[in-house]
Scaffold this motif. Structure first.
Motif, PDB file in Angstrom:
ATOM      1  N   LYS A 166       7.108   8.308   5.125  1.00  0.00           N
ATOM      2  CA  LYS A 166       6.910   9.467   5.992  1.00  0.00           C
ATOM      3  C   LYS A 166       5.791   9.157   6.981  1.00  0.00           C
ATOM      4  CE  LYS A 166       8.371  12.706   2.417  1.00  0.00           C
ATOM      5  NZ  LYS A 166       7.953  13.750   1.463  1.00  0.00           N
ATOM      6  N   GLN A 167       5.974   9.621   8.215  1.00  0.00           N
ATOM      7  CA  GLN A 167       5.005   9.332   9.270  1.00  0.00           C
ATOM      8  C   GLN A 167       3.605   9.794   8.905  1.00  0.00           C
ATOM      9  OE1 GLN A 167       5.572   7.666  12.437  1.00  0.00           O
ATOM     10  NE2 GLN A 167       3.362   7.620  12.183  1.00  0.00           N
TER      11      GLN A 167
ATOM     12  N   PHE B 179       2.133   7.372   6.408  1.00  0.00           N
ATOM     13  CA  PHE B 179       1.880   6.093   7.066  1.00  0.00           C
ATOM     14  C   PHE B 179       0.596   6.159   7.903  1.00  0.00           C
ATOM     15  CE2 PHE B 179       2.267   3.415  10.888  1.00  0.00           C
ATOM     16  CZ  PHE B 179       2.335   2.169  10.290  1.00  0.00           C
ATOM     17  N   THR B 180       0.423   7.253   8.625  1.00  0.00           N
ATOM     18  CA  THR B 180      -0.763   7.434   9.465  1.00  0.00           C
ATOM     19  C   THR B 180      -2.029   7.447   8.610  1.00  0.00           C
ATOM     20  OG1 THR B 180       0.548   8.710  11.056  1.00  0.00           O
ATOM     21  CG2 THR B 180      -1.844   8.930  11.192  1.00  0.00           C
ATOM     22  N   ILE B 181      -1.972   8.141   7.470  1.00  0.00           N
ATOM     23  CA  ILE B 181      -3.135   8.224   6.575  1.00  0.00           C
ATOM     24  C   ILE B 181      -3.474   6.844   6.000  1.00  0.00           C
ATOM     25  CG2 ILE B 181      -3.918   9.113   4.319  1.00  0.00           C
ATOM     26  CD1 ILE B 181      -2.324  11.705   5.047  1.00  0.00           C
ATOM     27  N   VAL B 182      -2.453   6.132   5.525  1.00  0.00           N
ATOM     28  CA  VAL B 182      -2.681   4.806   4.924  1.00  0.00           C
ATOM     29  C   VAL B 182      -3.187   3.824   5.976  1.00  0.00           C
ATOM     30  CG1 VAL B 182      -1.523   2.814   3.866  1.00  0.00           C
ATOM     31  CG2 VAL B 182      -1.065   5.122   3.018  1.00  0.00           C
TER      32      VAL B 182
ATOM     33  N   ASP C  50       0.835  -1.211   0.000  1.00  0.00           N
ATOM     34  CA  ASP C  50       0.000   0.000   0.000  1.00  0.00           C
ATOM     35  C   ASP C  50       0.867   1.257   0.000  1.00  0.00           C
ATOM     36  OD1 ASP C  50      -2.295  -1.475  -0.013  1.00  0.00           O
ATOM     37  OD2 ASP C  50      -3.026  -0.834   1.944  1.00  0.00           O
ATOM     38  N   MET C  51       1.955   1.229   0.787  1.00  0.00           N
ATOM     39  CA  MET C  51       2.846   2.388   0.876  1.00  0.00           C
ATOM     40  C   MET C  51       3.592   2.600  -0.440  1.00  0.00           C
ATOM     41  SD  MET C  51       2.201   3.594   3.878  1.00  0.00           S
ATOM     42  CE  MET C  51       3.206   5.005   3.485  1.00  0.00           C
TER      43      MET C  51
END
Length: 203
Positions: A81-82, A85-88, A24-25
């Protein structure tokens, strides 16, 4: 179609989740590039599966290797990036929480695969694991994932044998994985129920 056989993704629920979030990232990092490629008639997908990682590409033969190289270098050099990552992670969490609200006939297939496969995981198992997942987990996991694998490539369409061999070399030279011994190749197996067996799973 590129299949990277690796037993690591489905060794545990946590590993399967990390492999899924990693792909996903990768797609998230390629979003802008992929949009331009799509306008130019090229498309791709990167996903994790029972037997490793899979990459699918389609489009004009003269540019498909350019897109593949970009996908491979992003997979190899991914810096997460944090904020992204938080959004995904939040997007995945929402999807998992909404899973039970799907039409039942959509869910039946997932449960059938889970009940009849030697090793798969279901939404509830992923949901229990996801809150504990950190950016550092993914960043330290994916180099291990790419370190050793068996690469299989199917090339078809308006391409010659030499083109197919060049594509295969591009994969090996970009990711540079160690060869995975045949005995360690993951194989997707289904369970065979005994004749006359009657099994009921209630949900």
């Amino acid at each position: 179609f590129i299949r990277c056989r690796n037993p690591l993704p489905y060794a545990t629920v946590a590993n399967a989740l990390k492999a899924s979030v990693y792909t996903d990232m990768v797609r998230d990092a390629l979003e802008e590039y992929a949009y331009d490629a799509d306008l130019a008639g090229l498309e791709y997908n990167v996903s994790s599966s029972l037997i490793g990682l899979e990459i699918h590409l389609a489009g004009y033969n003269d540019k498909v290797s350019v897109l593949l190289e970009k996908v491979l270098t992003t997979m190899r050099d991914l810096v997460i990036k944090q904020e992204r990552f938080t959004i995904v992670k939040e997007r995945i969490l929402r999807g998992m929480r909404n899973y039970d609200f799907q039409q039942p006939y959509y869910q039946v297939g997932d449960f059938m695969r889970w009940l009849t496969s030697e090793k798969t995981f279901i939404n509830d198992q992923y949901l229990a694991e996801l809150p504990h997942l950190t950016l550092e987990d993914i960043q330290s996991y994916y180099p291990q994932l790419l370190r050793q694998m068996h690469v299989e490539t199917l090339v078809h369409g308006n391409l010659y044998k030499e083109d197919a061999l060049r594509i295969n070399s591009l994969i090996e030279n970009t990711i540079r994985p160690r060869s995975l011994p045949y005995a360690e190749w993951p194989i997707s197996r289904s369970l065979i129920f005994p004749p006359g067996g009657n099994f009921v799973y209630r949900r």
